[in-house]
Every structure is written in C-alpha cells, then in structure tokens.
Write a protein that holds these residues in place. Structure first.
Motif, PDB file in Angstrom:
ATOM      1  N   TYR A 191      55.300  69.881 163.070  1.00 14.09           N
ATOM      2  CA  TYR A 191      55.241  70.593 161.795  1.00 14.09           C
ATOM      3  C   TYR A 191      55.872  71.974 161.956  1.00 14.09           C
ATOM      4  N   SER A 192      56.687  72.346 160.967  1.00 12.77           N
ATOM      5  CA  SER A 192      57.364  73.649 161.046  1.00 12.77           C
ATOM      6  C   SER A 192      56.376  74.779 160.768  1.00 12.77           C
ATOM      7  N   CYS A 193      56.638  75.927 161.398  1.00 13.85           N
ATOM      8  CA  CYS A 193      55.759  77.090 161.235  1.00 13.85           C
ATOM      9  C   CYS A 193      56.132  77.923 160.016  1.00 13.85           C
ATOM     10  N   GLY A 194      57.246  77.633 159.378  1.00 15.01           N
ATOM     11  CA  GLY A 194      57.635  78.357 158.181  1.00 15.01           C
ATOM     12  C   GLY A 194      58.350  79.661 158.510  1.00 15.01           C
ATOM     13  N   ALA A 195      58.647  80.439 157.472  1.00 15.18           N
ATOM     14  CA  ALA A 195      59.354  81.702 157.640  1.00 15.18           C
ATOM     15  C   ALA A 195      58.534  82.666 158.492  1.00 15.18           C
ATOM     16  N   GLY A 196      59.225  83.335 159.429  1.00 13.26           N
ATOM     17  CA  GLY A 196      58.554  84.283 160.316  1.00 13.26           C
ATOM     18  C   GLY A 196      57.957  83.658 161.551  1.00 13.26           C
ATOM     19  N   CYS A 197      57.937  82.339 161.620  1.00 14.27           N
ATOM     20  CA  CYS A 197      57.443  81.613 162.808  1.00 14.27           C
ATOM     21  C   CYS A 197      56.036  82.055 163.228  1.00 14.27           C
ATOM     22  N   GLN A 198      55.156  82.326 162.267  1.00 16.93           N
ATOM     23  CA  GLN A 198      53.762  82.632 162.577  1.00 16.93           C
ATOM     24  C   GLN A 198      52.968  81.320 162.581  1.00 16.93           C
ATOM     25  N   CYS A 199      52.924  80.680 163.761  1.00 16.06           N
ATOM     26  CA  CYS A 199      52.331  79.349 163.873  1.00 16.06           C
ATOM     27  C   CYS A 199      50.800  79.412 163.848  1.00 16.06           C
ATOM     28  N   MET A 200      50.186  78.549 163.046  1.00 15.55           N
ATOM     29  CA  MET A 200      48.719  78.488 162.948  1.00 15.55           C
ATOM     30  C   MET A 200      48.105  77.923 164.226  1.00 15.55           C
ATOM     31  N   TYR A 201      48.802  77.027 164.887  1.00 16.25           N
ATOM     32  CA  TYR A 201      48.330  76.416 166.127  1.00 16.25           C
ATOM     33  C   TYR A 201      49.358  76.701 167.220  1.00 16.25           C
ATOM     34  N   THR A 202      48.882  77.146 168.363  1.00 18.94           N
ATOM     35  CA  THR A 202      49.775  77.459 169.478  1.00 18.94           C
ATOM     36  C   THR A 202      49.971  76.220 170.333  1.00 18.94           C
ATOM     37  N   THR A 203      51.241  75.774 170.403  1.00 13.85           N
ATOM     38  CA  THR A 203      51.568  74.622 171.244  1.00 13.85           C
ATOM     39  C   THR A 203      52.829  74.932 172.028  1.00 13.85           C
ATOM     40  N   ASP A 204      53.280  73.974 172.826  1.00 13.03           N
ATOM     41  CA  ASP A 204      54.464  74.194 173.664  1.00 13.03           C
ATOM     42  C   ASP A 204      55.749  74.246 172.849  1.00 13.03           C
ATOM     43  N   LEU A 205      55.683  73.998 171.544  1.00 15.79           N
ATOM     44  CA  LEU A 205      56.879  74.055 170.700  1.00 15.79           C
ATOM     45  C   LEU A 205      56.946  75.337 169.881  1.00 15.79           C
ATOM     46  N   ALA A 206      56.089  76.300 170.223  1.00 17.34           N
ATOM     47  CA  ALA A 206      56.055  77.549 169.438  1.00 17.34           C
ATOM     48  C   ALA A 206      57.398  78.267 169.462  1.00 17.34           C
ATOM     49  N   ASP A 207      58.126  78.206 170.640  1.00 13.44           N
ATOM     50  CA  ASP A 207      59.411  78.891 170.720  1.00 13.44           C
ATOM     51  C   ASP A 207      60.470  78.247 169.826  1.00 13.44           C
ATOM     52  N   GLN A 208      60.192  77.013 169.364  1.00 11.61           N
ATOM     53  CA  GLN A 208      61.110  76.341 168.446  1.00 11.61           C
ATOM     54  C   GLN A 208      60.634  76.453 166.991  1.00 11.61           C
ATOM     55  N   CYS A 209      59.612  77.319 166.803  1.00 13.85           N
ATOM     56  CA  CYS A 209      59.045  77.525 165.462  1.00 13.85           C
ATOM     57  C   CYS A 209      58.447  76.227 164.917  1.00 13.85           C
ATOM     58  N   LEU A 210      57.841  75.445 165.825  1.00 13.05           N
ATOM     59  CA  LEU A 210      57.218  74.173 165.458  1.00 13.05           C
ATOM     60  C   LEU A 210      55.788  74.095 166.012  1.00 13.05           C
ATOM     61  N   ILE A 211      55.007  73.261 165.400  1.00 16.40           N
ATOM     62  CA  ILE A 211      53.654  72.956 165.885  1.00 16.40           C
ATOM     63  C   ILE A 211      53.620  71.480 166.255  1.00 16.40           C
ATOM     64  N   ARG A 212      53.287  71.208 167.516  1.00 20.28           N
ATOM     65  CA  ARG A 212      53.116  69.816 167.918  1.00 20.28           C
ATOM     66  C   ARG A 212      51.775  69.333 167.349  1.00 20.28           C
ATOM     67  N   GLY A 213      51.781  68.137 166.767  1.00 18.83           N
ATOM     68  CA  GLY A 213      50.584  67.628 166.101  1.00 18.83           C
ATOM     69  C   GLY A 213      49.375  67.538 166.998  1.00 18.83           C
ATOM     70  N   THR A 214      49.585  67.350 168.298  1.00 18.63           N
ATOM     71  CA  THR A 214      48.436  67.254 169.211  1.00 18.63           C
ATOM     72  C   THR A 214      47.635  68.550 169.238  1.00 18.63           C
ATOM     73  N   GLY A 215      48.267  69.660 168.867  1.00 19.54           N
ATOM     74  CA  GLY A 215      47.538  70.920 168.809  1.00 19.54           C
ATOM     75  C   GLY A 215      46.462  70.888 167.730  1.00 19.54           C
ATOM     76  N   VAL A 216      46.764  70.246 166.617  1.00 23.83           N
ATOM     77  CA  VAL A 216      45.765  70.075 165.552  1.00 23.83           C
ATOM     78  C   VAL A 216      44.614  69.209 166.056  1.00 23.83           C
ATOM     79  N   LEU A 217      44.951  68.143 166.776  1.00 26.96           N
ATOM     80  CA  LEU A 217      43.915  67.252 167.299  1.00 26.96           C
ATOM     81  C   LEU A 217      43.010  67.973 168.292  1.00 26.96           C
ATOM     82  N   GLU A 218      43.586  68.851 169.102  1.00 27.66           N
ATOM     83  CA  GLU A 218      42.797  69.585 170.088  1.00 27.66           C
ATOM     84  C   GLU A 218      41.769  70.492 169.419  1.00 27.66           C
ATOM     85  N   SER A 219      42.123  71.039 168.258  1.00 27.11           N
ATOM     86  CA  SER A 219      41.180  71.911 167.561  1.00 27.11           C
ATOM     87  C   SER A 219      39.945  71.141 167.092  1.00 27.11           C
TER      88      SER A 219
END
Length: 632
Positions: free
Chosen positions: A569-597
């Motif tokens: 899932y994209s982090c949107g404008a400004g790349c302020q990601c709601m979930y921190t995952t290994d794809l943060a540098d690509q301005c993305l959220i890996r879905g497994t981060g949601v599952l971990e929460s």
C-alpha cells in the motif's frame, strides 16, 4: 345428516390388507387394557406430591373408538401420554400396568405397533399431500416393500380419507395457502397409518375445527377403526352431539380420576342411576363436562362435593368393579406361550435409507420454502450490494487500510449474524423430527446428518453470490487465489453460524429464546474476535475463555491474511507511512506490517481452517447430544 362423501370413503379398500411386504405384524391386537394407572408430581411450592392421574383402569377392543373427555386440566393429555408410553410430565412418577392382548410388551416393541397424532399438525408445509404420505412411507417401510406397492398404499389412504383431489396441493406455509384445517388433520392421521399401527392415539384431533369438520374427522377415525380392526383412543374437549355419538366408549375424567368408563350409549342410563339425569334436547357431552367440572358450582351443591360424589359413585359401581376384574382375569389366564411381537416382525428401513429419504425431503423443502433459504439468499444479496457500494473501489493506499479492515470485519461478522434467520426453519424441522422420533421412525443421528448435508450446497451458493458482488466492488486483492480463499472463509463462516443455530435451537426449541441466544452469542463473538479489540491487548479472561473458541476470530484473521499478506500500500504524498516496514524507503507499506499490528502470522491458513472445521464439528456434536437427550 351424514355427508355422502364420508360414507363413500368408508367403502374404500381397507388399509390392513397384505400388500406383499413384511411391514405387517403377524399378530392382531385384540385388546388394549390399562390397570391402576397413577401419575404423581412434586408441587413446586408445597414440595408435596400431588396426583395428576389417580387409579384409572380401562380397556379397549379392536375396532373401537374411545373418547377421553373431561374439563380443561383434568388429565386427558397426561393419560393419553401414559397410555402411549410417552413422558407424562416433567419429573412425573408413573405407576400402573398396560397390556396388549393381556400381555405386557417392552416399550420399543409397543412404540412400533402404535402411532400418535399430536394436537398440533407437525407437517412440512412446503410438501404436497401425496409427498407427505410418500416420505412417511419411505421413513417407515422397509426396502422389501416395492415402490409400486407403496404408491398403491398411498393411493388407498388418499381415497380412504377423501383427500385424493388435494394430492398435489401443498400442505401450506405462512406465505403460500394450502389445504384446510380439517384436511390437515386427515393428512396427519393418514401419515401415521402408513405402517398399519394396531393402536392409534389422537390428541385433540378436532382442536381448532368447527362442528362440521370435527364430525368429518371423527367419522373417518371411526370407519378406520371398524374396517381395519384398529384401536383408536382420542382425547377430545367438547364434541357436538352427533360427534359424541360416534365414539364407542367414553372415559370421563375430572381432577385426574374416573367419573365414568363404558359404552357411550349407556352414559344416560348410568348418570340417571346415580341421580344426575341428562335433560332432553341437551348435548350430553356438554352436560357431562359441566357436571364434572370443579371450577363452577351448580345450583344445588358445591362443585367440589358434586365431583367427589360422582367419582365415589363410579369407584363403588358394579361397572367399575367389572372392568377391573375382567382385566385381571384375562391377564392371569393369558397363555404363557403366546408369541409376542419381535423386532423381526416390525423391521424398519436402515439408517442409510432413512438418511437418504430425509435428504430428499429436506431438498424439496429447501427450494420450495422461501423461509428456509430463499429469503436468506435475498438478505445476503442485499448485504453484498450494501457492502460493495459502501466500501466501493477501495485503493491500495494507506488511507484505505482501515476501510479494508472494516469491510473484512463487516463481511465476516454480519454474514454469521444474519444466520439467525435460520431459526424458524430449523424449529419447523425439529418439530417434525420430534413427532417422527416419538413414533419410532428414526433417531437424532440421521436427522442431524441430513440437516447438515442439505445445508452445504445452499450455503456455498450464498457464499459465491455474496463474494462475486462484494469482493470485486470493494476491490480486494484482485487474484483468483485470493478470491476463492475469501469464498472459503465466507462458506466456513456460514456453516459455523448455522451450526450454532442448530445447537442453540436444539437445546431451546422456542423461537424467542433461540433468537435471543443466537444474537447474543454472535455479539459476543464480534466483541472478542480481534477487530474491536486486538488479541494483543484483549482482556486475558475474554481472550483465553472465549477468543480461541470464537469461529469469527479465525474467519477474520484468515481474511486479513488473505488481503494483506501479499499486497503493498502506498504511503501517499509526503511518504508519512502509518506502518513501518522494510518498504518505507520506497514510500510503501508491506501488508504484513498491518498483520503484525494485530498479532497475526502468515502461513497458518490451513491450521485456522482446520480449527474452524473442528468448531463446526463440536457444534453439531453438541446439537446431536441435545436432541438425543431431549425427548420433546
């Protein structure tokens, strides 16, 4: 004046003839007698024992129609249940003996030679009259009776009861009108005569019918008893004069004691002899009921004293003494070597045949009766449209992660919650089962197996239809694998929810109670399922007592993994990601981060599905135990 159709039907072929099958018993019931029957229960308030039935004796000969009559609460139904060897009352103690051909028979054998028609017509409304009789034959006659002979027997019964013109008419449902009340009573009786019972018990066969219909039903009963040498014992409340005269014998009760037993034609002379003459131009049945009622006083003496005087007069009468002595004499002189009924004489279909018959009947009911699945399909389609349009075209970006989660919870939780709509359909099935089990046709096992199997294709159809609409409108993970995994979870969710309905309704066969408990249970499962409060922070009591047995919890986490495990899932404008995952540098959220929460791990789909199947099995097993242990 008697209806000509009744006379004509009485001339139809008798029902006792040998059709070549082995379902006819080798012996004829010449007489059925009972001696010193007593039923006592403990009063809840005083804790003292009180009599429901007190020292009642009587006998019936083949071909006779016997009336059990008395004011409300006198013990008619209790006595009828005791005679039929059914539960008299909760916690009741029964003392006394019953004899068939002056010999005692075990309860199982007795059940096979008798039939009992309930006061309420426990018929399946979506079946036709002919189908009702057909399935009664399939459930009661062995495979050695060829199909052509079964159909001939059904035709004979239809003609004998004057309902051949209604053969292809449905019995009737709340939505579709069917046959009349009097015709339903005849169908109820006819369905019990498929097995040629030797003794037939009728509980208030004229209840809810007008005088004409009542006369019609009792006329058929009398002809059946006479032509086929049956013994028919019927409890009846307040028959008309013409209906009353149809009975061969009368057993008049008041407060659980006998006021009179003997030929109906002799009632006038007997009561005249004890000082209670029946006035001319008076309905004798109505007069006798008023006479033995202890609720209202007459002009000459208090009601209680009058009733006690009548009871004592009967107890000391020569007729009462003669009844007791004749029963004792016959029983004592009965031949010891007389062959009794055996299981071989009364073989019934095996478990597989019964289960297949129940499946065929349930299938017809399911597609004809819109209450069972038709309305539910419409409900679920409406839910799918609502869900798909509320959560319309969600995008794989972080602001839609919560809406995706909400949609998953809504889809799983409310699908199972709406299973409460199955309560009335199962209650009808359960009532039919209770009646047929009480008449010895089959037990809880074939009923539960057929009920479970017949529901699977309908629930799968609902799962597919719901998913086709809601899944693609909401834009969940667009792969075939993810879609069919979603369908699997919806299907297991519905099967578990319906299994819960079966369990609760098996224990509490009351519409309001069952509906309330099922709704409460689903509310509980929603609360502890993991969405409203994540398992990580859920109170330990609710987590360890309820969360791990909550089928909705496994469905929810299975759907969550299905959606988020292989999607970014994209982090949107400004790349302020709601979930921190290994794809943060690509301005993305890996879905497994949601599952971990939520504390959900991947790779456990098979395990969770297995647990869900286990929960379903436990629900069904407990439902089977509840039905097996309950006798009503």
């Amino acid at each position: 004046m008697q209806d000509p159709s009744i006379t004509n039907s009485a001339r139809s072929p008798d029902l006792e003839r040998n059709d070549g099958g082995d379902f006819l018993m080798n012996q004829t019931v010449q007489n059925f007698s009972w001696r010193d029957l007593n039923v006592t229960v403990k009063d809840r308030e005083t804790k003292q024992f009180r009599d429901l039935i007190n020292s009642i004796s009587g006998d019936a000969q083949h071909g006779e129609l016997i009336a059990l009559m008395g004011p409300s609460g006198c013990g008619k139904t209790t006595l009828l249940n005791v005679l039929a060897r059914r539960a008299a009352s909760s916690g009741a103690k029964v003392i006394g003996e019953t004899y068939v051909n002056d010999s005692q028979v075990d309860s199982k054998t007795f059940q096979r030679m008798t039939s009992y028609v309930e006061q309420e017509d426990a018929l399946i409304g979506s079946l036709t009259v002919q189908e009702t009789l057909k399935f009664a034959a399939d459930l009661s006659l062995t495979g050695s009776v060829p199909k052509i002979q079964r159909m001939e027997r059904i035709r004979t019964l239809l003609e004998a009861f004057g309902i051949q013109k209604q053969a292809n008419t449905i019995v009737g449902t709340p939505i579709r009108k069917g046959i009349s009340g009097g015709q339903k009573r005849r169908v109820s009786v006819a369905s019990q005569l498929i097995t040629c019972p030797k003794i037939l018990f009728l509980d208030e066969p004229t209840s809810g019918l007008d005088s004409t219909a009542s006369y019609e039903v009792i006329s058929y009963a009398k002809e059946l008893a006479r032509v086929n040498n049956l013994i028919i014992i019927a409890s009846i409340h307040q028959p008309s004069t013409t209906t009353f005269k149809l009975f061969d014998k009368l057993l008049l009760l008041s407060s659980g004691r006998t006021c009179y037993f003997g030929k109906t034609e002799n009632t006038e002379s007997y009561f005249d002899s004890i000082g209670y003459s029946i006035p001319l131009q008076t309905n004798p049945a109505e007069f006798l009921l008023d006479l033995v009622s202890s609720d209202f006083s007459g002009s000459k003496e208090p009601a209680g004293e009058r009733v006690r005087a009548i009871q004592n007069a009967w107890k000391e009468s020569a007729q009462s003494i003669l009844v007791d002595s004749q029963i004792c004499e016959r029983v004592n002189s009965a031949e010891k070597g007389t062959k009794s009924w055996t299981e071989e004489d009364m073989t019934r279909p095996n478990g597989l045949s019964i289960t297949m018959a129940l499946l065929r009947r349930s299938f017809i009911k399911s597609y004809r009766d819109v209450v069972a699945y038709g309305i539910r399909i419409i409900m679920y389609l409406g839910l799918a449209i609502m869900m798909g349009t509320v959560w319309l075209r969600l995008h794989p970006s972080q602001e839609y992660i919560q809406p995706f989660t909400n949609a998953i919870f809504f889809g799983s939780a409310f699908m199972s919650f709406m299973a409460v709509a199955y309560v009335p359909a199962f209650l009808e099935d359960r009532a039919t089962f209770a009646k047929e089990r009480a008449n010895g046709l089959y037990g809880a096992t074939p009923f539960m197996i057929s009920n479970f199997i017949i529901g699977l294709p309908f629930l799968f159809l609902i799962s597919i239809l719901f998913s086709i609409i809601s899944y693609w409108l909401s834009n969940f993970q667009p792969t075939a694998e993810a879609f069919f995994t979603w369908v699997m979870w919806i299907f297991l969710d519905l099967v578990a929810a319906e299994s819960l309905v079966v369990l609760v309704t098996a224990i509490f066969p009351n519409f309001v109670i069952a509906l309330a408990l099922v709704a409460f249970a689903n509310g509980l499962w929603m609360s502890v399922g993991g969405f409203l409060v994540t398992p990580k922070i859920l109170n330990p009591f609710w987590k360890y007592v309820f969360h791990y047995i909550d089928y909705q919890a496994y469905v929810f986490q299975g759907m969550m993994v299905n959606e988020f495990s292989k999607r970014n899932y994209s982090c949107g404008a400004g790349c302020q990601c709601m979930y921190t995952t290994d794809l943060a540098d690509q301005c993305l959220i890996r879905g497994t981060g949601v599952l971990e929460s939520y504390g959900y791990a991947t790779g456990r789909t098979g395990k969770w599905a297995g647990i869900l199947v286990g929960i379903i099995a436990v629900y069904r097993l407990l439902g089977w135990i509840a039905l097996y242990l309950r006798k009503n």
